[in-house]
Design a protein around this motif. Structure first.
Motif, PDB file in Angstrom:
ATOM      1  N   PRO A  93       0.858  -1.178   0.000  1.00  0.00           N
ATOM      2  CA  PRO A  93       0.000   0.000   0.000  1.00  0.00           C
ATOM      3  C   PRO A  93       0.905   1.242   0.000  1.00  0.00           C
ATOM      4  O   PRO A  93       2.096   1.134   0.298  1.00  0.00           O
ATOM      5  N   PRO A  94       0.358   2.423  -0.327  1.00  0.00           N
ATOM      6  CA  PRO A  94       1.206   3.622  -0.309  1.00  0.00           C
ATOM      7  C   PRO A  94       1.823   3.831   1.074  1.00  0.00           C
ATOM      8  O   PRO A  94       1.132   3.788   2.085  1.00  0.00           O
ATOM      9  N   GLN A  95       3.142   4.010   1.100  1.00  0.00           N
ATOM     10  CA  GLN A  95       3.845   4.234   2.368  1.00  0.00           C
ATOM     11  C   GLN A  95       3.941   5.730   2.631  1.00  0.00           C
ATOM     12  O   GLN A  95       4.064   6.520   1.691  1.00  0.00           O
ATOM     13  N   PRO A 177      -3.229  22.388  -4.539  1.00  0.00           N
ATOM     14  CA  PRO A 177      -3.828  21.365  -3.667  1.00  0.00           C
ATOM     15  C   PRO A 177      -3.312  19.979  -4.031  1.00  0.00           C
ATOM     16  O   PRO A 177      -2.883  19.744  -5.165  1.00  0.00           O
ATOM     17  N   LEU A 178      -3.359  19.070  -3.056  1.00  0.00           N
ATOM     18  CA  LEU A 178      -2.960  17.686  -3.318  1.00  0.00           C
ATOM     19  C   LEU A 178      -3.968  17.041  -4.263  1.00  0.00           C
ATOM     20  O   LEU A 178      -5.180  17.274  -4.143  1.00  0.00           O
ATOM     21  N   LYS A 179      -3.455  16.236  -5.174  1.00  0.00           N
ATOM     22  CA  LYS A 179      -4.349  15.559  -6.117  1.00  0.00           C
ATOM     23  C   LYS A 179      -5.083  14.430  -5.409  1.00  0.00           C
ATOM     24  O   LYS A 179      -4.553  13.839  -4.465  1.00  0.00           O
ATOM     25  N   PRO A 180      -6.301  14.107  -5.878  1.00  0.00           N
ATOM     26  CA  PRO A 180      -6.974  12.935  -5.305  1.00  0.00           C
ATOM     27  C   PRO A 180      -6.200  11.679  -5.675  1.00  0.00           C
ATOM     28  O   PRO A 180      -5.527  11.634  -6.707  1.00  0.00           O
ATOM     29  N   VAL A 181      -6.302  10.662  -4.808  1.00  0.00           N
ATOM     30  CA  VAL A 181      -5.571   9.410  -5.053  1.00  0.00           C
ATOM     31  C   VAL A 181      -6.138   8.732  -6.297  1.00  0.00           C
ATOM     32  O   VAL A 181      -7.352   8.551  -6.422  1.00  0.00           O
ATOM     33  N   ALA A 184      -3.744   2.374  -9.594  1.00  0.00           N
ATOM     34  CA  ALA A 184      -2.385   1.827  -9.432  1.00  0.00           C
ATOM     35  C   ALA A 184      -1.405   2.621 -10.288  1.00  0.00           C
ATOM     36  O   ALA A 184      -1.704   2.958 -11.434  1.00  0.00           O
ATOM     37  N   PRO A 185      -0.238   2.918  -9.734  1.00  0.00           N
ATOM     38  CA  PRO A 185       0.742   3.686 -10.511  1.00  0.00           C
ATOM     39  C   PRO A 185       1.340   2.862 -11.662  1.00  0.00           C
ATOM     40  O   PRO A 185       1.168   1.643 -11.719  1.00  0.00           O
ATOM     41  N   ALA A 200       3.839   9.327 -12.792  1.00  0.00           N
ATOM     42  CA  ALA A 200       4.267   8.178 -11.977  1.00  0.00           C
ATOM     43  C   ALA A 200       5.388   7.412 -12.664  1.00  0.00           C
ATOM     44  O   ALA A 200       6.312   6.912 -12.004  1.00  0.00           O
TER      45      ALA A 200
ATOM     46  N   GLN B  52       5.320   1.234  -2.866  1.00  0.00           N
ATOM     47  CA  GLN B  52       4.575   2.370  -3.399  1.00  0.00           C
ATOM     48  C   GLN B  52       4.644   3.560  -2.448  1.00  0.00           C
ATOM     49  O   GLN B  52       4.527   3.400  -1.236  1.00  0.00           O
ATOM     50  N   LEU B  58       2.666  16.573  -4.683  1.00  0.00           N
ATOM     51  CA  LEU B  58       1.375  16.661  -5.373  1.00  0.00           C
ATOM     52  C   LEU B  58       0.463  15.469  -5.098  1.00  0.00           C
ATOM     53  O   LEU B  58      -0.668  15.433  -5.567  1.00  0.00           O
ATOM     54  N   GLY B  61       0.784   8.873  -6.858  1.00  0.00           N
ATOM     55  CA  GLY B  61       1.364   7.599  -6.450  1.00  0.00           C
ATOM     56  C   GLY B  61       2.438   7.179  -7.438  1.00  0.00           C
ATOM     57  O   GLY B  61       2.335   7.461  -8.634  1.00  0.00           O
TER      58      GLY B  61
END
Lengths: 376, 156
Positions: A93-95, A177-181, A184-185, A200, B52, B58, B61
């Motif tokens: 998962p994203p760390q 602003p932070l982008k929405p998640v 999968a990258p 990515a 990941q 920003l 991922g």
């Protein structure tokens, strides 16, 4: 014109391997390098190899450094070869790098950052004078270094992790602003780079790029072939705990930790007073760099190139460092080293063809090469 | 049958046990295996994981690179019929070590016979971790920049 299969040279190739190993061993009085010593005392070299190999395995990186006698490109190649033999068990998962157990953090944007600036282990303020005391270092003194360092450390209550400098700027509304998640990258180990590629893919490619290549292209931007003009909001080095689901409970458990370097740069702002620009409000633009190990120049170079590539992807490339294809296809050490090295392989047929064509061309031009040689 | 109140939670046991040399962890687990019935729910494996991150600028991922992974999942049953499940996921490529830690995890979580030995190991792992954390804190404490001194010292 193609290549030709040739025979012969087996004994010479075996001899070359033995000769290389003989030079590694040196004289009969030499002691073999111990992996722990490489991992500890050549930690920055190990950092470079884990980063460029794209595999966080310091022990195997130390082995590769020993085996390839300090050649970082070959050592990274060996790690890539190793990884290709192993099954992939999972994608994490994203760390969260906010949980990094920091050993160094600095900012060139602010003097007072939340939690303070800690120089940690760095040569930034060291005189580049050779320390002749290390030529014949006393083992007792060597072993006492860590003990003395710890004994002299002041008693302070310090947290393991610190807030990010960018969070403060973001809270003031100075950053996008932070982008929405998203999903999968992009996985550069399984998917080819077919342009245009998402950010990515660019970040993953640069994270395992060869340090010198990244630096050279970033340097072109710094010197004038570009206009990122970065300020380092934060450069941090530390250990990120890797959290994975516990096989029984499913709760996140710490599987171990990864030493990494992370850099966030603030660049020129976008937008204007009329509200044209990023989301209708002028804000700073940002660049991000991160890699395995302790590699500050690499992380800074990556952050600059990330910003340059974002600009190139949006407005079109105005210089090489903004061109994703130029940057991303030329920064991988294993790729570029392989191409350069392949020129050492036999090209007998292709070169024979080149000579034939040259002779034919000269004959058509009426040049008598034999007579020319005689006259000379 | 109770652990001390400051005993670390289960989600840290694996990492703390992995702080210890494998030679310190495997023998107690092997001893427990002689006394208990251990069944692999999934076979111990070693391989790689793709790590990941979300970039903190920003929030895109991306994959930073690969990490070694060893994991194991076991069921452990005692002679008196008590049973429990244990698991481990480590940044390591030693599947046997992961299995040993999974056995200790099961024994400790279900308080199966021998859980005291497992808890002692976790405490030793915690001590090793604390020593490491202390070294890192020293790196920070000795290099903390005190800007208030600038201009106040005669030699500056």
């Amino acid at each position: 014109m193609g290549y030709v299969a040739i025979k012969g040279g087996k004994a010479a190739i075996e001899g070359a391997a033995a000769a290389t190993d003989m030079l590694r061993a040196g004289s009969e009085h030499a002691e073999p390098l111990v992996l722990d010593a490489i991992e500890g005392q050549l930690r920055l070299l190990v950092s470079r190899v884990v980063s460029e190999g794209g595999l966080y395995h310091p022990k195997l990186a130390a082995l590769a450094i020993k085996q390839f006698q300090g050649d970082t490109l070959e050592a990274a190649f060996a790690l890539r070869a190793y990884r290709s033999t192993k099954p992939r068990l999972l994608e994490t998962p994203p760390q969260n790098t906010a949980h990094m157990r920091v050993i160094r953090r600095i900012s060139s944007a602010f003097k007072d950052i939340p939690g303070g600036q800690m120089l940690g282990p760095t040569y930034d303020y060291a005189l580049r004078l050779l320390d002749l005391g290390l030529v014949d270092e006393n083992p007792e003194d060597f072993r006492a270094i860590a003990r003395r360092f710890l004994a002299d450390a002041p008693e302070t209550e310090l947290p393991d992790s610190f807030p990010k400098v960018l969070d403060a700027l973001r809270a003031e509304g100075l950053l996008p602003p932070l982008k929405p998640v998203a999903g999968a990258p992009f996985d550069i180990t399984r998917q080819p780079l077919i342009f245009p590629v998402p950010r990515a893919a660019a970040l993953a490619t640069m994270a395992r790029a060869e340090t010198g290549s990244l630096l050279a292209i970033a340097y072109s931007n710094m010197r004038g072939y570009g206009d990122v003009h970065p300020t380092i909001a934060e450069l941090r080095v530390g250990y990120v705990p890797v959290m994975l689901p516990h096989p029984v409970t499913g709760e996140p458990m710490e599987a171990g930790e990864v030493l990494m370097t992370e850099c966030e740069v603030v660049a020129m702002f976008e937008g204007d007073a009329e509200g044209k620009g990023c989301g209708g409000k002028p804000v700073f633009t940002l660049g991000y760099g991160a890699c395995f190990g302790h590699n500050e120049v690499k992380a800074i170079s990556m952050a600059i190139l990330d910003r340059a590539l974002q600009k190139g992807m949006k407005d079109g490339a105005a210089n090489p460092s903004e061109d994703p294809e130029f940057v991303l296809l030329h920064v991988d050490g294993v790729d570029s080293m392989g191409f350069a090295s392949h020129y050492k392989m036999p090209h007998y047929v292709t070169f024979q063809s080149d000579m034939d064509r040259l002779r034919t061309t000269q004959a058509k031009a009426g040049i008598d090469t034999v007579r020319q040689k005689d006259t000379a | 049958m109770n652990l001390p109140p400051d005993f670390p939670p289960r989600n840290r046991w694996g990492a703390l046990l992995a702080q210890l040399p494998a030679g310190q962890v495997r023998p107690p687990a092997a001893t427990l295996e002689l006394e208990l019935e251990v069944v692999d729910i999934t076979l111990p494996q070693s391989g790689l994981g793709l790590m990941q991150l979300h970039d903190s600028a920003l929030n895109d991922g991306f994959y930073l690179g690969e990490i070694p992974i060893a994991r194991a999942h076991v069921r452990v049953k005692s002679a008196d019929g008590q049973e429990g499940e244990g698991g481990a996921v480590l940044l390591d490529d030693r599947a046997r070590l992961a299995r040993a830690i999974a056995v200790l995890d099961a024994v400790l979580a279900a308080r199966l016979p021998g859980w005291e030995a497992a808890s002692t190991l976790v405490e030793q792992g915690m001590a090793a971790h604390e020593q490491l954390a202390q070294t890192r804190r020293a790196l920070l404490a000795r290099t903390h920049v005190d800007f208030s001194l600038l201009g106040q010292e005669e030699d500056e």
